[in-house]
Design a protein around this motif. Structure first.
Motif, PDB file in Angstrom:
ATOM      1  N   PHE A 447      57.740  45.553  33.531  1.00 49.56           N
ATOM      2  CA  PHE A 447      59.173  45.294  33.435  1.00 49.56           C
ATOM      3  C   PHE A 447      59.587  45.107  31.976  1.00 49.56           C
ATOM      4  CE2 PHE A 447      62.786  42.368  33.254  1.00 49.56           C
ATOM      5  CZ  PHE A 447      63.705  43.034  34.064  1.00 49.56           C
ATOM      6  N   LEU A 448      58.810  44.332  31.220  1.00 53.40           N
ATOM      7  CA  LEU A 448      59.145  44.106  29.811  1.00 53.40           C
ATOM      8  C   LEU A 448      59.122  45.407  29.024  1.00 53.40           C
ATOM      9  CD1 LEU A 448      57.271  40.761  28.991  1.00 53.40           C
ATOM     10  CD2 LEU A 448      59.692  41.094  29.524  1.00 53.40           C
ATOM     11  N   ALA A 449      58.119  46.245  29.290  1.00 56.16           N
ATOM     12  CA  ALA A 449      58.053  47.536  28.605  1.00 56.16           C
ATOM     13  C   ALA A 449      59.271  48.391  28.943  1.00 56.16           C
ATOM     14  CB  ALA A 449      56.763  48.266  28.989  1.00 56.16           C
ATOM     15  N   HIS A 450      59.725  48.314  30.183  1.00 56.48           N
ATOM     16  CA  HIS A 450      60.890  49.095  30.603  1.00 56.48           C
ATOM     17  C   HIS A 450      62.147  48.656  29.854  1.00 56.48           C
ATOM     18  CE1 HIS A 450      63.853  51.077  33.103  1.00 56.48           C
ATOM     19  NE2 HIS A 450      64.375  49.906  33.440  1.00 56.48           N
ATOM     20  N   ILE A 451      62.422  47.366  29.786  1.00 61.83           N
ATOM     21  CA  ILE A 451      63.681  46.919  29.167  1.00 61.83           C
ATOM     22  C   ILE A 451      63.634  47.007  27.643  1.00 61.83           C
ATOM     23  CG2 ILE A 451      64.251  45.422  31.109  1.00 61.83           C
ATOM     24  CD1 ILE A 451      63.462  43.024  29.356  1.00 61.83           C
ATOM     25  N   LEU A 452      62.425  47.116  27.064  1.00 64.23           N
ATOM     26  CA  LEU A 452      62.312  47.250  25.606  1.00 64.23           C
ATOM     27  C   LEU A 452      62.029  48.686  25.173  1.00 64.23           C
ATOM     28  CD1 LEU A 452      60.186  44.057  24.803  1.00 64.23           C
ATOM     29  CD2 LEU A 452      62.658  44.348  24.511  1.00 64.23           C
ATOM     30  N   ASP A 453      61.943  49.595  26.145  1.00 62.32           N
ATOM     31  CA  ASP A 453      61.670  51.008  25.876  1.00 62.32           C
ATOM     32  C   ASP A 453      60.340  51.183  25.153  1.00 62.32           C
ATOM     33  OD1 ASP A 453      62.139  53.721  25.997  1.00 62.32           O
ATOM     34  OD2 ASP A 453      63.290  53.779  24.131  1.00 62.32           O
ATOM     35  N   LEU A 454      59.305  50.591  25.730  1.00 66.66           N
ATOM     36  CA  LEU A 454      57.956  50.677  25.195  1.00 66.66           C
ATOM     37  C   LEU A 454      57.081  51.497  26.149  1.00 66.66           C
ATOM     38  CD1 LEU A 454      57.446  46.917  24.178  1.00 66.66           C
ATOM     39  CD2 LEU A 454      58.029  48.835  22.659  1.00 66.66           C
ATOM     40  N   PRO A 455      55.965  52.013  25.679  1.00 66.86           N
ATOM     41  CA  PRO A 455      55.052  52.718  26.587  1.00 66.86           C
ATOM     42  C   PRO A 455      54.582  51.799  27.711  1.00 66.86           C
ATOM     43  CG  PRO A 455      54.470  53.145  24.304  1.00 66.86           C
ATOM     44  CD  PRO A 455      55.513  52.062  24.278  1.00 66.86           C
ATOM     45  N   ALA A 456      54.524  52.320  28.907  1.00 69.59           N
ATOM     46  CA  ALA A 456      54.115  51.513  30.054  1.00 69.59           C
ATOM     47  C   ALA A 456      52.661  51.090  29.905  1.00 69.59           C
ATOM     48  CB  ALA A 456      54.301  52.298  31.347  1.00 69.59           C
ATOM     49  N   PRO A 457      52.347  49.843  30.244  1.00 65.88           N
ATOM     50  CA  PRO A 457      50.954  49.384  30.179  1.00 65.88           C
ATOM     51  C   PRO A 457      50.121  50.029  31.273  1.00 65.88           C
ATOM     52  CG  PRO A 457      52.321  47.706  31.206  1.00 65.88           C
ATOM     53  CD  PRO A 457      53.258  48.787  30.738  1.00 65.88           C
ATOM     54  N   SER A 458      48.805  49.943  31.121  1.00 62.69           N
ATOM     55  CA  SER A 458      47.910  50.567  32.096  1.00 62.69           C
ATOM     56  C   SER A 458      48.055  49.933  33.474  1.00 62.69           C
ATOM     57  CB  SER A 458      46.455  50.473  31.623  1.00 62.69           C
ATOM     58  OG  SER A 458      46.112  49.104  31.374  1.00 62.69           O
ATOM     59  N   PRO A 460      50.408  46.556  35.599  1.00 65.51           N
ATOM     60  CA  PRO A 460      51.547  45.642  35.418  1.00 65.51           C
ATOM     61  C   PRO A 460      51.176  44.328  34.743  1.00 65.51           C
ATOM     62  CG  PRO A 460      51.599  46.634  37.590  1.00 65.51           C
ATOM     63  CD  PRO A 460      50.288  47.022  36.987  1.00 65.51           C
ATOM     64  N   ASP A 461      49.941  43.878  34.923  1.00 65.02           N
ATOM     65  CA  ASP A 461      49.541  42.584  34.375  1.00 65.02           C
ATOM     66  C   ASP A 461      48.844  42.692  33.023  1.00 65.02           C
ATOM     67  OD1 ASP A 461      50.533  41.211  36.599  1.00 65.02           O
ATOM     68  OD2 ASP A 461      48.693  41.563  37.725  1.00 65.02           O
ATOM     69  N   SER A 462      48.744  43.898  32.490  1.00 64.03           N
ATOM     70  CA  SER A 462      48.127  44.058  31.169  1.00 64.03           C
ATOM     71  C   SER A 462      49.050  43.473  30.099  1.00 64.03           C
ATOM     72  CB  SER A 462      47.876  45.535  30.867  1.00 64.03           C
ATOM     73  OG  SER A 462      47.008  46.104  31.823  1.00 64.03           O
ATOM     74  N   ASP A 463      48.457  42.828  29.108  1.00 64.36           N
ATOM     75  CA  ASP A 463      49.251  42.269  28.019  1.00 64.36           C
ATOM     76  C   ASP A 463      49.763  43.381  27.115  1.00 64.36           C
ATOM     77  OD1 ASP A 463      48.857  39.670  28.863  1.00 64.36           O
ATOM     78  OD2 ASP A 463      47.074  39.369  27.615  1.00 64.36           O
ATOM     79  N   LEU A 464      51.005  43.254  26.700  1.00 65.31           N
ATOM     80  CA  LEU A 464      51.542  44.187  25.721  1.00 65.31           C
ATOM     81  C   LEU A 464      51.029  43.814  24.334  1.00 65.31           C
ATOM     82  CD1 LEU A 464      55.230  44.466  27.001  1.00 65.31           C
ATOM     83  CD2 LEU A 464      53.390  46.139  27.248  1.00 65.31           C
ATOM     84  N   PRO A 465      50.963  44.772  23.419  1.00 67.44           N
ATOM     85  CA  PRO A 465      50.469  44.471  22.072  1.00 67.44           C
ATOM     86  C   PRO A 465      51.279  43.354  21.401  1.00 67.44           C
ATOM     87  CG  PRO A 465      50.639  46.839  22.407  1.00 67.44           C
ATOM     88  CD  PRO A 465      51.296  46.203  23.592  1.00 67.44           C
ATOM     89  N   GLU A 466      50.594  42.597  20.559  1.00 68.22           N
ATOM     90  CA  GLU A 466      51.235  41.464  19.894  1.00 68.22           C
ATOM     91  C   GLU A 466      52.368  41.914  18.985  1.00 68.22           C
ATOM     92  OE1 GLU A 466      49.999  37.541  17.211  1.00 68.22           O
ATOM     93  OE2 GLU A 466      48.458  38.828  18.121  1.00 68.22           O
ATOM     94  N   GLU A 467      52.291  43.122  18.462  1.00 65.04           N
ATOM     95  CA  GLU A 467      53.389  43.595  17.612  1.00 65.04           C
ATOM     96  C   GLU A 467      54.645  43.887  18.425  1.00 65.04           C
ATOM     97  OE1 GLU A 467      50.520  47.210  18.076  1.00 65.04           O
ATOM     98  OE2 GLU A 467      50.379  45.032  17.765  1.00 65.04           O
ATOM     99  N   ASP A 468      54.505  43.979  19.751  1.00 63.80           N
ATOM    100  CA  ASP A 468      55.667  44.200  20.616  1.00 63.80           C
ATOM    101  C   ASP A 468      56.162  42.912  21.264  1.00 63.80           C
ATOM    102  OD1 ASP A 468      55.775  46.993  20.200  1.00 63.80           O
ATOM    103  OD2 ASP A 468      54.134  47.284  21.623  1.00 63.80           O
ATOM    104  N   ILE A 469      55.238  42.077  21.731  1.00 61.51           N
ATOM    105  CA  ILE A 469      55.564  40.756  22.290  1.00 61.51           C
ATOM    106  C   ILE A 469      54.738  39.750  21.490  1.00 61.51           C
ATOM    107  CG2 ILE A 469      55.593  39.265  24.315  1.00 61.51           C
ATOM    108  CD1 ILE A 469      57.476  41.568  24.625  1.00 61.51           C
ATOM    109  N   SER A 470      55.360  39.070  20.558  1.00 62.98           N
ATOM    110  CA  SER A 470      54.599  38.211  19.648  1.00 62.98           C
ATOM    111  C   SER A 470      54.386  36.805  20.189  1.00 62.98           C
ATOM    112  CB  SER A 470      55.319  38.128  18.295  1.00 62.98           C
ATOM    113  OG  SER A 470      56.647  37.660  18.449  1.00 62.98           O
ATOM    114  N   TRP A 471      55.195  36.389  21.154  1.00 67.11           N
ATOM    115  CA  TRP A 471      55.068  35.043  21.741  1.00 67.11           C
ATOM    116  C   TRP A 471      55.692  35.077  23.133  1.00 67.11           C
ATOM    117  CZ3 TRP A 471      58.945  31.705  23.439  1.00 67.11           C
ATOM    118  CH2 TRP A 471      58.530  30.390  23.746  1.00 67.11           C
TER     119      TRP A 471
END
Length: 540
Positions: A447-458, A460-471
Motif C-alpha cells: 500500500f505504501l509503495a502504491h501511494i508513493l509511486d514506488l516499485p512494489a515490494p516482493s 506485502p510485508d517486505s520492508d521498503l528501502p530506508e531511502e524510501d521509508i526512513s522512519w
C-alpha cells in the motif's frame, strides 16, 4: 449572508479531526452549595483516600476537580492514580519522530476545539502553548482537503484567499444541505451543553439526563436517519458528513448514532498543545497532588465490611512481574477506563455491570519519506497536487454488510501530510515528509509503495528501502466504541463509593466529554461527603 459569515459556517464541515465539547459554569453553580456547608472542623478529619484507575482524560479530570471541590469544602484528600501503561494521557499520547524529543507527533487524540472549555481552561492554567493544527502542516498542496471514494475526489477545498470559491462550490453542488446541517448541529449541541448547568449538572444518571434533555431521539437514531428527518440527504451527507464520522470514529452514517454525528460537525476553532495534548492531563494530576503509579495494573477491587475498598495492584513491567500484588485500602474508588479491557475483579459484582460493547480497532501508521503522495494513486494527472488531508467516504453503490467492512473500497479512513521533518541520518540532514494514516487494518508495504509511486515490494510485508521509508511507527488503538443507536447508558455509580466514568463513551466519545464525566463524578463524590442533595430537572 456576508462572505465572512459563510466562510465561518462552512469551515465547520471541512476540518479533519474533531473531538468536542464544552465545559461551562457548572463548577460555579455546583460549588456554591459545597461552600455553603463548609465546616472548619473538617480539617481535623482524616484525609479521604481515593483510588482512581486510569490516567486518561476521565481519571485526570476526576482527580483535578475532586481536589478542588474537596478543598473548597475544607476536606483533605489523598488521591492515588493507577495507570497500567508507562504514560499519562490515555489515548492522548505522542511518539518522537527519529527518536528526537523535539519532533513529537500525536498518535491518538490529536485536537480539541475552542468550545472545549475544560481543556482550554486547563491548558491556559498550566501555561501550555496552544497551536492550530494547520500551523505545522505542509503548505505545498493547493487543495488543503479532499474527500476520496476509491475512484475519485468527490470534494476538494482550496486554502488561501479563495474562500468564496469554496463557498460557491458547496452551494452549487449541495444546495441548502450545509445550512440545514449547521442549524441542526447548533441546536443539538446547544441542547447537550445544558448538561454542564444546573439543574442537569451534576447528573447521577446519564440515561435519565439524556431523556430529560430530549436527546434520546438523537441517540436512538442512526446519523443517516437523523439527518434525513431534517431533509439532509446524499450527496452532502455522504460526501462531507460521512467523511467526518469516518476520520473521527471509523464509522459510517448507517451505523453511528445521531448525536455523535452532530459532534463531528462541531469543529470550529481546532487546536492542539505544542508538544502533545497529554500535557493537559499531566498538569491536572500534578495540580491535584495525585500519587501517580505508572506501570501498575489494578487486578481486584473488594468492598470491605466497613464500606471501604481494598484495591489490589501489581506492576506491568516485565522485569518485575514476580513481585507480589500490593493491597491498599481506600474510601472511594473511581474506575476511569473501560471496564471490559481492565481485567479487574469486582467483589461484590455490581448489580448493573457496565455492558461489554465492541470497540473500533484503529491502526495508526506514522512514517517519513522524501517522496510526496503520488497523484496517480488517486487518479489525478501527474501535475495535479494531492490534497494534504485526504478523507474518505463510500461509493454511492457501496453498502458494507458489517462494521469490519465499513471502510469500503478505499481501504483507509484518512491520509494526512503532517509536516516536514529533518532526517538526521542523511549526510547532510535532509527534509522529508511526515505522514499519518488511519485504517481498520495494518498498512503494508504494498500500500505504501502504491501511494508513493514506488516499485512494489516482493511481498506485502517486505520492508521498503530506508531511502524510501526512513522512519515508521505503528499503533493499534481500541479507540472508541461502535456508537450504535441506543437509549440507555451505563451507570455512573456501581456501588456505594464505587464510580465509573467510561459509560459516557457510548454517548459521546471525546477528550472533553471524558473530562466532563470526571468532573461530574468528582462533584457527586464531594456532594455525598457533604450530605448535599440537589434538585434535578423536573419532569413535564
Amino acid at each position: 449572508m456576508p462572505p465572512r459569515l459563510f466562510s465561518k459556517v462552512f469551515g465547520v464541515f471541512l476540518i479533519s479531526v474533531l473531538w468536542l465539547l464544552w465545559s461551562s459554569q457548572a463548577e460555579k453553580t455546583a460549588g456554591n452549595s459545597a461552600d455553603g456547608v463548609q465546616s472548619p472542623l473538617r480539617n481535623l478529619e482524616p484525609a479521604k483516600r481515593i483510588a482512581i484507575i486510569g490516567a486518561g482524560s476521565g481519571g485526570s479530570s476526576a482527580a483535578y476537580y475532586l481536589k478542588r471541590y474537596a478543598a473548597g469544602a475544607g476536606i483533605s484528600t489523598n488521591i492515588t492514580v493507577f495507570e497500567r501503561s508507562s504514560h499519562v494521557g490515555g489515548r492522548s499520547t505522542t511518539v518522537n519522530v527519529y527518536n528526537d524529543p523535539s519532533e513529537p507527533v500525536e498518535v491518538g487524540a490529536s485536537i480539541f476545539v475552542e468550545v472545549n472549555k475544560n481543556l482550554v481552561a486547563a491548558a491556559e492554567a498550566f501555561g501550555l502553548s496552544i497551536q492550530a493544527p494547520t500551523s505545522v502542516r505542509s503548505h505545498e498542496a493547493s487543495d488543503r482537503l479532499g474527500v476520496w471514494n476509491g475512484e475519485k475526489f468527490v470534494f476538494t477545498q482550496s486554502e488561501g484567499g479563495y474562500q468564496w470559491w469554496n463557498i460557491a462550490k458547496l452551494l452549487w453542488k449541495y444546495g441548502l444541505a450545509p445550512l440545514r446541517t449547521q442549524n441542526l448541529m447548533k441546536q443539538t449541541v446547544n441542547t447537550f451543553l445544558k448538561m454542564y448547568e444546573a439543574p442537569y449538572f451534576p447528573f447521577r444518571s446519564l440515561s435519565d439526563t439524556a431523556f430529560h434533555l430530549g436527546l434520546t431521539p438523537v441517540t436512538s437514531s442512526t446519523g443517516e436517519q437523523f439527518l434525513a428527518a431534517d431533509k439532509i440527504h446524499p450527496p452532502f451527507s455522504t460526501d462531507i458528513i460521512q467523511a467526518s464520522t469516518r476520520v473521527n470514529y471509523g464509522q459510517n452514517l448507517a451505523l453511528i448514532h445521531g448525536l455523535e454525528t452532530m459532534v463531528c460537525m462541531a469543529a470550529e476553532g481546532a487546536m492542539a498543545i505544542r508538544g502533545g495534548n497529554w500535557q493537559i492531563f499531566d498538569g491536572m494530576l500534578k495540580a491535584a497532588g495525585a500519587n501517580v503509579k505508572l506501570d501498575m495494573k489494578v487486578t481486584k477491587i473488594e468492598r470491605n465490611d466497613d464500606g471501604k475498598y481494598t484495591v489490589e495492584s501489581m506492576t506491568t513491567r516485565a522485569s518485575s512481574k514476580s513481585e507480589k500484588p500490593l493491597s491498599e485500602e481506600y474510601d472511594t474508588v473511581i474506575i476511569a477506563s473501560p471496564l471490559q479491557f481492565s481485567d479487574i475483579e469486582l467483589i461484590p459484582a455490581p448489580l448493573n455491570s457496565p455492558h461489554k460493547i465492541p470497540y473500533v480497532q484503529l491502526h495508526v501508521t506514522l512514517f517519513t519519506s522524501p517522496h510526496k503522495i503520488s497523484p496517480q494513486a488517486f487518479n489525478l494527472s501527474h501535475s495535479t497536487p494531492v490534497p494534504k488531508m485526504i478523507l474518505t467516504t463510500l461509493k454511492p453503490n457501496e453498502h458494507p454488510a458489517s462494521r469490519e467492512a465499513g471502510v469500503g473500497s478505499t481501504g483507509f479512513f484518512s491520509i494526512s501530510t503532517q509536516r516536514k521533518v529533518t532526517n538526521p541520518s542523511t549526510d547532510p540532514p535532509s527534509q522529508e515528509y511526515l505522514y499519518k494514516i488511519f485504517s481498520p487494518t495494518p498498512v503494508n508495504s504494498t500500500f505504501l509503495a502504491h501511494i508513493l509511486d514506488l516499485p512494489a515490494p516482493s511481498t506485502p510485508d517486505s520492508d521498503l528501502p530506508e531511502e524510501d521509508i526512513s522512519w515508521r511507527a505503528d499503533k493499534l488503538w481500541y479507540s472508541y466504541p461502535y456508537l450504535y443507536p441506543r437509549i440507555t447508558f451505563d451507570d455512573i455509580q456501581l456501588g456505594r463509593g464505587l464510580w465509573y466514568t467510561s459509560g459516557i463513551e457510548s454517548f459521546i466519545s471525546t477528550m472533553e466529554t471524558s473530562s466532563l464525566m470526571g468532573m461530574n463524578v468528582a462533584r457527586l463524590i464531594a456532594d455525598d461527603w457533604l450530605g448535599v442533595t440537589r434538585e434535578g430537572p423536573k419532569s413535564d
